[in-house]
Design a protein around this motif. Structure first.
Motif, PDB file in Angstrom:
ATOM      1  N   THR A   1     -19.993  12.924 -14.822  1.00  0.00           N
ATOM      2  CA  THR A   1     -20.210  14.355 -14.963  1.00  0.00           C
ATOM      3  C   THR A   1     -21.488  14.749 -14.225  1.00  0.00           C
ATOM      4  OG1 THR A   1     -19.092  14.307 -17.096  1.00  0.00           O
ATOM      5  CG2 THR A   1     -20.465  16.210 -16.646  1.00  0.00           C
ATOM      6  N   PHE A   2     -21.423  15.880 -13.518  1.00  0.00           N
ATOM      7  CA  PHE A   2     -22.548  16.374 -12.735  1.00  0.00           C
ATOM      8  C   PHE A   2     -22.737  17.866 -13.002  1.00  0.00           C
ATOM      9  CE2 PHE A   2     -20.646  12.903 -10.270  1.00  0.00           C
ATOM     10  CZ  PHE A   2     -21.747  12.084 -10.081  1.00  0.00           C
ATOM     11  N   PRO A   3     -23.933  18.398 -12.692  1.00  0.00           N
ATOM     12  CA  PRO A   3     -24.139  19.851 -12.825  1.00  0.00           C
ATOM     13  C   PRO A   3     -23.254  20.594 -11.824  1.00  0.00           C
ATOM     14  CG  PRO A   3     -26.208  18.715 -12.331  1.00  0.00           C
ATOM     15  CD  PRO A   3     -25.124  17.695 -12.253  1.00  0.00           C
ATOM     16  N   ALA A   4     -22.636  21.670 -12.260  1.00  0.00           N
ATOM     17  CA  ALA A   4     -21.767  22.461 -11.381  1.00  0.00           C
ATOM     18  C   ALA A   4     -22.536  23.035 -10.198  1.00  0.00           C
ATOM     19  CB  ALA A   4     -21.102  23.580 -12.177  1.00  0.00           C
ATOM     20  N   THR A   5     -23.817  23.282 -10.369  1.00  0.00           N
ATOM     21  CA  THR A   5     -24.629  23.862  -9.294  1.00  0.00           C
ATOM     22  C   THR A   5     -24.695  22.960  -8.061  1.00  0.00           C
ATOM     23  OG1 THR A   5     -26.620  22.951 -10.315  1.00  0.00           O
ATOM     24  CG2 THR A   5     -26.069  25.255 -10.826  1.00  0.00           C
ATOM     25  N   ALA A   6     -24.423  21.668  -8.227  1.00  0.00           N
ATOM     26  CA  ALA A   6     -24.432  20.745  -7.090  1.00  0.00           C
ATOM     27  C   ALA A   6     -23.270  21.006  -6.134  1.00  0.00           C
ATOM     28  CB  ALA A   6     -24.374  19.301  -7.584  1.00  0.00           C
ATOM     29  N   PHE A   7     -22.286  21.784  -6.569  1.00  0.00           N
ATOM     30  CA  PHE A   7     -21.087  22.023  -5.775  1.00  0.00           C
ATOM     31  C   PHE A   7     -20.916  23.489  -5.381  1.00  0.00           C
ATOM     32  CE2 PHE A   7     -20.591  18.520  -8.695  1.00  0.00           C
ATOM     33  CZ  PHE A   7     -20.341  17.492  -7.812  1.00  0.00           C
ATOM     34  N   ILE A   8     -21.992  24.249  -5.495  1.00  0.00           N
ATOM     35  CA  ILE A   8     -21.937  25.653  -5.114  1.00  0.00           C
ATOM     36  C   ILE A   8     -22.569  25.806  -3.738  1.00  0.00           C
ATOM     37  CG2 ILE A   8     -22.775  27.980  -5.624  1.00  0.00           C
ATOM     38  CD1 ILE A   8     -22.607  27.235  -8.598  1.00  0.00           C
ATOM     39  N   ILE A   9     -21.828  26.433  -2.846  1.00  0.00           N
ATOM     40  CA  ILE A   9     -22.335  26.730  -1.513  1.00  0.00           C
ATOM     41  C   ILE A   9     -22.716  28.196  -1.516  1.00  0.00           C
ATOM     42  CG2 ILE A   9     -21.758  26.952   0.933  1.00  0.00           C
ATOM     43  CD1 ILE A   9     -19.764  24.638   0.503  1.00  0.00           C
ATOM     44  N   GLU A  10     -23.955  28.479  -1.165  1.00  0.00           N
ATOM     45  CA  GLU A  10     -24.417  29.858  -1.169  1.00  0.00           C
ATOM     46  C   GLU A  10     -23.832  30.587   0.027  1.00  0.00           C
ATOM     47  OE1 GLU A  10     -28.582  32.100  -1.852  1.00  0.00           O
ATOM     48  OE2 GLU A  10     -27.975  30.433  -3.118  1.00  0.00           O
ATOM     49  N   THR A  11     -22.967  31.537  -0.255  1.00  0.00           N
ATOM     50  CA  THR A  11     -22.304  32.319   0.787  1.00  0.00           C
ATOM     51  C   THR A  11     -22.987  33.669   0.932  1.00  0.00           C
ATOM     52  OG1 THR A  11     -20.771  33.313  -0.787  1.00  0.00           O
ATOM     53  CG2 THR A  11     -20.066  31.257   0.265  1.00  0.00           C
TER      54      THR A  11
ATOM     55  N   PHE B   1     -10.040  31.269  -2.611  1.00  0.00           N
ATOM     56  CA  PHE B   1      -9.339  32.037  -3.640  1.00  0.00           C
ATOM     57  C   PHE B   1      -8.905  31.129  -4.797  1.00  0.00           C
ATOM     58  CE2 PHE B   1      -5.237  33.427  -5.373  1.00  0.00           C
ATOM     59  CZ  PHE B   1      -5.608  34.646  -5.917  1.00  0.00           C
ATOM     60  N   PHE B   2      -8.312  29.965  -4.493  1.00  0.00           N
ATOM     61  CA  PHE B   2      -7.860  29.053  -5.550  1.00  0.00           C
ATOM     62  C   PHE B   2      -9.020  28.609  -6.423  1.00  0.00           C
ATOM     63  CE2 PHE B   2      -4.454  27.623  -2.371  1.00  0.00           C
ATOM     64  CZ  PHE B   2      -3.552  28.570  -2.816  1.00  0.00           C
ATOM     65  N   LEU B   3     -10.138  28.261  -5.795  1.00  0.00           N
ATOM     66  CA  LEU B   3     -11.300  27.802  -6.560  1.00  0.00           C
ATOM     67  C   LEU B   3     -11.845  28.913  -7.449  1.00  0.00           C
ATOM     68  CD1 LEU B   3     -13.055  25.554  -3.902  1.00  0.00           C
ATOM     69  CD2 LEU B   3     -11.854  24.809  -5.963  1.00  0.00           C
ATOM     70  N   ARG B   4     -11.875  30.137  -6.940  1.00  0.00           N
ATOM     71  CA  ARG B   4     -12.311  31.272  -7.773  1.00  0.00           C
ATOM     72  C   ARG B   4     -11.351  31.498  -8.937  1.00  0.00           C
ATOM     73  NH1 ARG B   4     -13.221  33.976  -3.039  1.00  0.00           N
ATOM     74  NH2 ARG B   4     -11.317  35.197  -3.274  1.00  0.00           N
ATOM     75  N   GLU B   5     -10.055  31.438  -8.662  1.00  0.00           N
ATOM     76  CA  GLU B   5      -9.040  31.679  -9.691  1.00  0.00           C
ATOM     77  C   GLU B   5      -9.118  30.669 -10.826  1.00  0.00           C
ATOM     78  OE1 GLU B   5      -6.443  34.192 -10.104  1.00  0.00           O
ATOM     79  OE2 GLU B   5      -8.013  35.081  -8.861  1.00  0.00           O
ATOM     80  N   VAL B   6      -9.402  29.414 -10.513  1.00  0.00           N
ATOM     81  CA  VAL B   6      -9.474  28.389 -11.564  1.00  0.00           C
ATOM     82  C   VAL B   6     -10.905  28.215 -12.078  1.00  0.00           C
ATOM     83  CG1 VAL B   6      -7.399  27.192 -10.799  1.00  0.00           C
ATOM     84  CG2 VAL B   6      -9.611  26.428  -9.940  1.00  0.00           C
ATOM     85  N   GLU B   7     -11.801  29.095 -11.617  1.00  0.00           N
ATOM     86  CA  GLU B   7     -13.190  29.129 -12.064  1.00  0.00           C
ATOM     87  C   GLU B   7     -13.910  27.795 -11.851  1.00  0.00           C
ATOM     88  OE1 GLU B   7     -13.320  30.780 -16.042  1.00  0.00           O
ATOM     89  OE2 GLU B   7     -11.932  32.375 -15.471  1.00  0.00           O
ATOM     90  N   MET B   8     -13.798  27.306 -10.619  1.00  0.00           N
ATOM     91  CA  MET B   8     -14.482  26.080 -10.214  1.00  0.00           C
ATOM     92  C   MET B   8     -15.444  26.432  -9.086  1.00  0.00           C
ATOM     93  SD  MET B   8     -13.303  23.643 -12.110  1.00  0.00           S
ATOM     94  CE  MET B   8     -12.950  22.005 -11.586  1.00  0.00           C
ATOM     95  N   PRO B   9     -16.487  25.606  -8.873  1.00  0.00           N
ATOM     96  CA  PRO B   9     -17.474  25.884  -7.817  1.00  0.00           C
ATOM     97  C   PRO B   9     -16.834  25.977  -6.428  1.00  0.00           C
ATOM     98  CG  PRO B   9     -18.263  24.166  -9.271  1.00  0.00           C
ATOM     99  CD  PRO B   9     -16.832  24.416  -9.650  1.00  0.00           C
TER     100      PRO B   9
ATOM    101  N   ARG C   1      -6.757  26.727 -14.910  1.00  0.00           N
ATOM    102  CA  ARG C   1      -8.110  27.181 -15.248  1.00  0.00           C
ATOM    103  C   ARG C   1      -9.014  26.005 -15.631  1.00  0.00           C
ATOM    104  NH1 ARG C   1     -10.507  30.194 -19.987  1.00  0.00           N
ATOM    105  NH2 ARG C   1     -12.217  31.320 -19.011  1.00  0.00           N
ATOM    106  N   HIS C   2     -10.120  25.871 -14.936  1.00  0.00           N
ATOM    107  CA  HIS C   2     -11.134  24.824 -15.154  1.00  0.00           C
ATOM    108  C   HIS C   2     -10.621  23.412 -14.910  1.00  0.00           C
ATOM    109  CE1 HIS C   2     -14.192  27.520 -16.805  1.00  0.00           C
ATOM    110  NE2 HIS C   2     -13.198  28.145 -17.399  1.00  0.00           N
TER     111      HIS C   2
END
Length: 165
Positions: free
Chosen positions: A132-142, A28-36, A88-89
């Motif tokens: 700095t890295f691509p944000a996609t590297a920190f997304i877990i496919e749920t 929830f916290f990660l979604r709220e601050v719009e982070m991966p 946020r972010h």
């Protein structure tokens, strides 16, 4: 070193206990601050707290967790006690998280997304150096992400067909 939470902050905090509730709150916290969603792959959470007034978050887990982000080839360790201020972010004044650079473990102090679409994530250490890295590297496919993709595809196909007609 034990995490010291000032009494005035703890009195204003919402606190959750157990791994299931802790995992829900971190997500929830990660979604709220719009982070991966994969920035904090924690396990066996004992306690998770949040002070909405100032954005202070803390997590206690049974043992430290080491995780390798395969897409960027970085090893990260999450201590038994992690704390930060979230907005946020941005995750700032981060404690309990270290990244391996060459042969050294370096504390992370801040994580932020500089661009408005959050396509790149920047990690900063206390000395001010950053990477700095691509944000996609920190997304877990749920399951939710997979379901969302499956729902989107037919709609996109229908729109493409309608546009050709």
């Amino acid at each position: 070193m034990a995490l010291v939470i000032p009494e005035e902050l703890k009195a204003k905090a919402e606190v959750w206990y157990g791994d299931e509730k802790g995992q829900e709150r971190i997500s929830f916290f990660l979604r709220e601050v719009e982070m991966p969603n994969g920035l904090l792959p924690l396990k066996d959470i004992i306690e998770c707290g949040f002070v909405e007034e100032c954005g202070f978050v803390w997590v206690k887990q049974k043992k430290k967790v080491e995780h390798k982000f395969e897409k960027i080839g970085r090893q990260v360790t999450y201590g038994t006690e992690i704390s930060a201020y979230v907005e946020r972010h941005k995750i700032r004044k981060l404690t309990g998280v270290k990244v391996k650079e060459l042969l050294l473990w370096v504390n992370l102090a801040e994580i932020y997304a500089a661009d408005p679409l959050a396509e790149r994530i920047t990690f900063k250490i206390p000395s001010g150096l950053y990477k700095t890295f691509p944000a996609t590297a920190f997304i877990i496919e749920t399951k939710e992400i997979k379901e969302h993709k499956e729902v989107e595809k037919p709609k996109e196909i229908k729109e493409a067909i309608a546009a050709k007609e």
